[in-house]
Design a protein around this motif. Sequence first.
Motif, PDB file in Angstrom:
ATOM      1  N   GLU A 162       7.057   3.881   0.758  1.00 56.26           N
ATOM      2  CA  GLU A 162       7.396   4.660   1.800  1.00 56.26           C
ATOM      3  C   GLU A 162       6.996   4.184   3.276  1.00 56.26           C
ATOM      4  O   GLU A 162       7.605   4.579   4.252  1.00 56.26           O
ATOM      5  N   PHE A 163       5.746   3.404   3.106  1.00 56.45           N
ATOM      6  CA  PHE A 163       5.195   3.411   4.549  1.00 56.45           C
ATOM      7  C   PHE A 163       5.215   1.650   4.959  1.00 56.45           C
ATOM      8  O   PHE A 163       4.906   1.633   5.906  1.00 56.45           O
ATOM      9  N   GLY A 164       5.712   0.744   3.986  1.00 59.09           N
ATOM     10  CA  GLY A 164       5.942  -0.451   4.125  1.00 59.09           C
ATOM     11  C   GLY A 164       4.590  -1.212   4.337  1.00 59.09           C
ATOM     12  O   GLY A 164       4.350  -2.269   4.757  1.00 59.09           O
ATOM     13  N   VAL A 175      -0.402   3.946  -8.651  1.00 59.86           N
ATOM     14  CA  VAL A 175       0.692   4.810  -8.032  1.00 59.86           C
ATOM     15  C   VAL A 175       0.474   5.217  -6.418  1.00 59.86           C
ATOM     16  O   VAL A 175       1.688   5.018  -5.956  1.00 59.86           O
ATOM     17  N   CYS A 176      -0.644   5.002  -6.256  1.00 55.95           N
ATOM     18  CA  CYS A 176      -0.778   5.612  -4.698  1.00 55.95           C
ATOM     19  C   CYS A 176      -0.522   4.257  -3.880  1.00 55.95           C
ATOM     20  O   CYS A 176       0.091   4.553  -2.968  1.00 55.95           O
ATOM     21  N   LEU A 177      -1.076   3.012  -4.277  1.00 57.37           N
ATOM     22  CA  LEU A 177      -0.651   1.883  -3.552  1.00 57.37           C
ATOM     23  C   LEU A 177       1.044   1.544  -3.534  1.00 57.37           C
ATOM     24  O   LEU A 177       1.394   1.164  -2.585  1.00 57.37           O
ATOM     25  N   THR A 178       1.653   1.850  -4.687  1.00 54.91           N
ATOM     26  CA  THR A 178       3.038   1.654  -4.875  1.00 54.91           C
ATOM     27  C   THR A 178       3.525   2.722  -3.793  1.00 54.91           C
ATOM     28  O   THR A 178       4.498   2.123  -3.017  1.00 54.91           O
ATOM     29  N   GLU A 179       3.463   3.793  -3.741  1.00 52.77           N
ATOM     30  CA  GLU A 179       3.917   4.786  -2.655  1.00 52.77           C
ATOM     31  C   GLU A 179       3.601   4.205  -1.482  1.00 52.77           C
ATOM     32  O   GLU A 179       4.651   4.377  -0.540  1.00 52.77           O
ATOM     33  N   LEU A 180       2.500   3.990  -1.079  1.00 54.37           N
ATOM     34  CA  LEU A 180       2.153   3.570   0.307  1.00 54.37           C
ATOM     35  C   LEU A 180       2.890   1.990   0.811  1.00 54.37           C
ATOM     36  O   LEU A 180       3.696   2.196   1.714  1.00 54.37           O
ATOM     37  N   GLY A 183       1.792  -3.520   3.512  1.00 57.76           N
ATOM     38  CA  GLY A 183       1.791  -5.058   2.906  1.00 57.76           C
ATOM     39  C   GLY A 183       0.468  -5.261   2.262  1.00 57.76           C
ATOM     40  O   GLY A 183      -0.391  -4.324   2.002  1.00 57.76           O
ATOM     41  N   GLU A 184       0.024  -6.308   2.072  1.00 56.41           N
ATOM     42  CA  GLU A 184      -1.352  -6.882   1.127  1.00 56.41           C
ATOM     43  C   GLU A 184      -2.258  -6.251   1.902  1.00 56.41           C
ATOM     44  O   GLU A 184      -3.430  -5.809   1.504  1.00 56.41           O
ATOM     45  N   LYS A 185      -2.535  -6.512   3.399  1.00 52.12           N
ATOM     46  CA  LYS A 185      -3.640  -6.275   3.840  1.00 52.12           C
ATOM     47  C   LYS A 185      -3.925  -4.911   4.178  1.00 52.12           C
ATOM     48  O   LYS A 185      -5.049  -4.595   3.943  1.00 52.12           O
ATOM     49  N   ARG A 186      -2.979  -4.048   4.320  1.00 49.79           N
ATOM     50  CA  ARG A 186      -3.225  -2.445   4.388  1.00 49.79           C
ATOM     51  C   ARG A 186      -3.493  -2.096   3.232  1.00 49.79           C
ATOM     52  O   ARG A 186      -4.130  -1.223   3.015  1.00 49.79           O
ATOM     53  N   LEU A 187      -2.917  -2.434   2.132  1.00 49.75           N
ATOM     54  CA  LEU A 187      -3.147  -2.013   0.948  1.00 49.75           C
ATOM     55  C   LEU A 187      -4.546  -2.477   0.485  1.00 49.75           C
ATOM     56  O   LEU A 187      -5.145  -1.463  -0.142  1.00 49.75           O
ATOM     57  N   LYS A 188      -5.094  -3.246   0.484  1.00 50.26           N
ATOM     58  CA  LYS A 188      -6.269  -3.722   0.282  1.00 50.26           C
ATOM     59  C   LYS A 188      -7.327  -2.977   1.121  1.00 50.26           C
ATOM     60  O   LYS A 188      -8.277  -2.605   0.604  1.00 50.26           O
ATOM     61  N   GLN A 189      -7.044  -2.610   2.528  1.00 49.02           N
ATOM     62  CA  GLN A 189      -7.738  -1.917   3.310  1.00 49.02           C
ATOM     63  C   GLN A 189      -7.941  -0.578   2.924  1.00 49.02           C
ATOM     64  O   GLN A 189      -9.091   0.051   2.644  1.00 49.02           O
ATOM     65  N   PHE A 190      -6.853   0.042   2.111  1.00 51.94           N
ATOM     66  CA  PHE A 190      -6.685   1.508   1.517  1.00 51.94           C
ATOM     67  C   PHE A 190      -7.663   1.545   0.542  1.00 51.94           C
ATOM     68  O   PHE A 190      -8.552   2.353   0.106  1.00 51.94           O
TER      69      PHE A 190
END
Length: 100
Positions: free
Chosen positions: A46-48, A38-43, A50-57
């Motif tokens: 809402e904030f666009g 859910v958190c990754l989906t919202e990021l 992508g794969e790199k930033r989602l993996k970093q988070f």
Amino acid sequence: MFCTNADVERAVKQECDAVIDRVYENVKQDVAAQIMAVCLTELQKEFGFGEKRLKQFYSGVNGLFRVMAADGIFGREFTPVNCIDAIRENFGIDLDKREG
């Protein structure tokens, strides 16, 4: 060799406790995965992100959990409750508050 009722009861309780522990561990893993999704989906939405930033988070969150599992930082306790308190104190977001 005969088993007493107490022996049988002790063995049954021990096995039941082991099953309960496994069930709780599975539930924790499942709930954690659902919350992260859910958190990754919202990021992303809402904030666009992508794969790199989602993996970093995701990696960052897992890093925090590893520190928590390793008994904290420099001998000081570090738990999700510490995070809840810090978010409330620093940003006024009360994660304990139940929304209607």
